[in-house]
Scaffold this active site. Structure first.
Site, PDB file in Angstrom:
ATOM      1  N   TYR A   1     -10.431  11.104  -2.888  1.00 26.56           N
ATOM      2  CA  TYR A   1      -9.605  12.145  -2.266  1.00 26.56           C
ATOM      3  C   TYR A   1     -10.366  13.448  -2.055  1.00 26.56           C
ATOM      4  CZ  TYR A   1      -5.877   9.140  -4.159  1.00 26.56           C
ATOM      5  OH  TYR A   1      -5.073   8.080  -4.481  1.00 26.56           O
TER       6      TYR A   1
ATOM      7  N   SER B   1      -8.917   3.109   2.174  1.00 28.98           N
ATOM      8  CA  SER B   1      -8.548   4.422   1.643  1.00 28.98           C
ATOM      9  C   SER B   1      -7.963   4.284   0.246  1.00 28.98           C
ATOM     10  CB  SER B   1      -7.522   5.101   2.558  1.00 28.98           C
ATOM     11  OG  SER B   1      -6.203   4.697   2.228  1.00 28.98           O
ATOM     12  N   ASP B   2      -8.075   5.329  -0.543  1.00 29.49           N
ATOM     13  CA  ASP B   2      -7.354   5.376  -1.815  1.00 29.49           C
ATOM     14  C   ASP B   2      -5.868   5.560  -1.502  1.00 29.49           C
ATOM     15  OD1 ASP B   2      -6.867   5.482  -4.570  1.00 29.49           O
ATOM     16  OD2 ASP B   2      -8.636   6.690  -4.933  1.00 29.49           O
ATOM     17  N   THR B   3      -5.043   5.521  -2.521  1.00 32.83           N
ATOM     18  CA  THR B   3      -3.597   5.569  -2.313  1.00 32.83           C
ATOM     19  C   THR B   3      -3.133   6.966  -1.890  1.00 32.83           C
ATOM     20  OG1 THR B   3      -3.225   3.811  -3.924  1.00 32.83           O
ATOM     21  CG2 THR B   3      -1.350   5.227  -3.402  1.00 32.83           C
TER      22      THR B   3
ATOM     23  N   PRO C   1      -3.798   9.275   0.936  1.00 34.49           N
ATOM     24  CA  PRO C   1      -4.433  10.450   1.543  1.00 34.49           C
ATOM     25  C   PRO C   1      -3.714  10.961   2.784  1.00 34.49           C
ATOM     26  CG  PRO C   1      -5.683   8.485   2.075  1.00 34.49           C
ATOM     27  CD  PRO C   1      -4.643   8.078   1.080  1.00 34.49           C
TER      28      PRO C   1
END
Length: 684
Positions: A353, A389-391, A393
């Site tokens: 992030y 992607s991470d959770t 964004p």
């Protein structure tokens, strides 16, 4: 005479013949095992194929003799825009009556967790990290049937901690539902780590201890200094995961533990970039093999380009931790483990992030950062896999692009290079971005191709199903447990052993206290008196009071402010700030010679209990990184000689920790910085 069978046979032969030029001759005879629940199996020249789209002929994407690339392109051409967009989301999924995962307004369970589907949507209207209202409510999880049939979801994150059989039964149900859909595209189910003892298990980081074999935490694997056993761990975990239908890991962290206060240090392999790269190499090869195949578990290496240099240790899940800084100019050092992961063939890479500050790159979060993802990761490092992607964004952590609309954020992140979005089960906004022409459709097709290739290589189109009986027998079996127990012992580090205190002599009277308090609660002593289930296994004698002992074995597990309980206040590593009553510890150690064991999730500062005045009371010091009392006792009593080495440097003082440059490993901070040095560790 009915001519239909003859006609279908001719069509099938024609379909096969058109594919022949691309078929590897050797592969023709290697019939894979097919698993089918709702579609028919076609037989051609003695070979079997699944008719996934039910058109009674062999399509190129159904032909397992063709390359993953050819099959992916054929299937891509058959997918609608809606199917492609749904395919680019990965979100939580739940079993019936499960409560784990994101989302505060979950329906109350009506019974125990079962292998049936949860059909509830989980929607939140506020950002669980910033605690502010969201511009648009986020669907963290869709009801399973709706997610598959209406949203076209095929990527899922499982967070449930249940039995092997329950997981396997659920996974088979999910694959049967997916197979029943028009193109028969299978699901892939991901998870966070499930094989480690960790003091900081939390949704989104680690599931913690499960029915799978139980190994040291990641720092402990690093402390073993045994790459071969790390590879064996990964291979064992691969077998367990695949047995229950988990075919993708949201792991492991290639981040470097250069900022000692960061709350995710215990998910790393320590502060040395080269050694972390070696660990990541063994992990990737153990889970995936040399190439991705039907026996592999695909990995998602995280968090590119390294999240350990976060300002003052604060984490970018939160706005107050969004900046990643490089006062030592060591961004390149962060990349070393990722280069190793890419060379080993990691299937996916996840950006963090954070947004870089003071670099040549745009000051926006990495999921939006074209210079980081397209230029650095793709072009310079040569990564060809999936960028996941991470959770959250887009909806929750849009650092640097807060003023953009949701569709504009999707556009910028797509153009930066993201292929798979985590954290939202509802494709509406991404679909709007695509249908309004905001992005080139080629970006969508490129992402879907990368995602399809992974599924084809994993063999999921041939057989996504698992043997539920076999899974129950394989997971956590005695052979796996035996190897894990070895690792638990090898991960322990002996740091001090004055007057040859260890190993303890036979008949020594030992008072063993485990001191572990939860952060935020009064850390008053004592802890828990530990007595082994089989005391006869040890040559020493266990007593119930320190007064009756010859030696005290004190195992302290400090607890700092938890990641998801962060409030922006300064992060501190002193024991008194991390749920330890130092007055009690000092008084206890003054009673009898004390063996001090510390469970490290961060580089604790122990000067309040171990200093020039008190260290004579503690002639032996050990470090653990997620292990068992039995393993610790084996080290203390001489049943197993210590071999571990420290995976990071521990600072002498809180002042030293606060002045450490965020991107610089502790072993490069000078001789006056450390109490225990990186790679330090002795034996008897």
């Amino acid at each position: 005479m009915n001519s239909t069978p003859i006609y279908l046979g001719l069509m099938l032969m024609l379909s096969v013949s058109t594919a022949t030029p691309s078929v590897n001759a050797q592969s023709r005879v290697q019939q894979p095992v097919l698993g089918a629940r709702t579609v028919r199996v076609l037989t051609l020249n003695g070979l079997k194929f699944k008719d996934l789209n039910r058109n009674n002929q062999l399509d190129r994407y159904e032909d397992w003799r063709l390359s993953a690339e050819e099959r992916s392109r054929d299937l891509l051409a058959k997918m609608s825009v809606e199917q492609k967009v749904g395919f680019m989301l990965i979100s939580d999924t739940r079993l019936k009556n499960e409560r784990s995962g994101f989302g505060p307004n979950q329906p109350a369970p009506t019974g125990p967790i079962t292998s049936e589907f949860s059909e509830d949507d989980i929607v939140q209207s506020s950002n669980i990290f910033t605690r502010r209202p969201l511009p648009t409510p986020v669907m963290n999880a869709a009801g399973t049937t709706k997610g598959v049939t209406q949203f076209h979801l095929r990527h899922f994150i499982l967070r449930a901690n249940v039995s092997a059989r329950t997981t396997a039964e659920w996974a088979n149900r999910l694959q049967a539902l997916c197979e029943s859909q028009p193109l028969g595209i299978p699901a892939i189910v991901a998870s966070n780590p499930r094989n480690h003892i960790t003091a900081s298990a939390a949704m989104g980081t680690s599931v913690g201890k499960t029915v799978f074999s139980v190994w040291p935490g990641e720092l402990g694997l690093s402390a073993m200094r045994d790459p071969e056993l790390v590879r064996e761990f990964a291979d064992v975990a691969r077998q367990e995961w695949a047995a229950v239908g988990l075919r993708k890991g949201y792991m492991y962290m290639a981040d470097i533990a250069t900022e000692p206060r960061w709350q995710r240090v215990d998910g790393t392999f320590g502060e040395n970039a080269d050694w972390a790269g070696r660990m990541i190499t063994e992990i990737v090869l153990g889970f995936q093999g040399k190439t991705l195949g039907p026996a592999s578990v695909a990995l998602t290496t995280k968090h590119f380009p390294g999240g350990g240099a976060t300002k003052a240790g604060q984490d970018p899940h939160f706005e107050f931790g969004k900046e990643e800084v490089f006062p030592g100019g060591m961004l390149e050092n962060n990349l070393i483990p990722f280069k190793a992961a890419i060379k080993a063939g990691t299937s996916s890479i996840m950006p963090y992030y954070s947004m870089p500050v003071g670099t040549k790159y745009e000051q926006v979060a990495y999921a939006y950062n074209k210079g980081i993802l397209s230029d650095l990761l793709r072009k310079e490092l040569g990564f060809t896999g999936i960028i996941n992607s991470d959770t959250g964004p887009i909806d929750m952590m849009p650092w640097g692009v807060e003023k953009l609309s949701l569709t504009e954020r999707y556009k910028k992140s797509l153009e930066a290079g993201v292929n798979l979005y985590s954290g939202n089960a509802n494709p509406a906004k991404l679909l709007e971005t695509v249908q309004t022409g905001m992005v080139d459709m080629a970006l969508i097709d490129d992402s879907v191709l990368r995602l399809l290739r992974e599924k084809f290589l994993l063999g999921l189109f041939e057989n996504p199903y698992v043997d539920e009986d076999a899974a129950e027998k394989l997971v956590g079996n005695p052979r796996f447990t035996e190897r894990a127990n070895l690792a638990l012992r090898k991960s322990i580090v002996l740091l001090r052993n004055e007057a040859r205190t260890l190993p303890l002599k036979a008949k020594t009277k030992v008072y063993f206290e485990s001191y572990q308090k939860k952060y935020g609660t009064p850390p008053t002593g004592p802890g828990t008196v530990y007595a082994p289930a089989n005391p006869q296994a040890y040559a020493v004698e266990f007593v119930n009071t320190p007064e009756a002992a010859d030696v005290i074995l004190l195992w302290i597990a400090p607890s700092m402010q938890p990641l998801f309980g962060s409030d922006g206040s300064p992060l501190q590593l002193a024991l008194s700030k991390c749920a330890v009553e130092v007055g009690y510890i000092n008084a206890l150690a003054a009673k009898k010679p004390t063996i001090l064991a510390l469970n490290y999730t961060n580089p604790w500062i122990i000067d309040e209990v171990y200093n020039t005045k008190t260290m004579s009371n503690m002639p032996a010091v050990l470090a653990t990184f997620g292990t068992t009392p039995e393993a610790l006792l084996d080290i203390v009593t001489g049943k197993f000689k210590p071999t571990g080495k420290m995976p990071f440097t521990t600072p002498l003082s809180e002042s030293a920790a606060s002045q450490q440059r965020e991107d610089v490993p502790g072993y490069r901070e000078g001789t006056s910085y450390a109490l225990f040095k990186y790679n330090e560790g002795i034996s008897y």
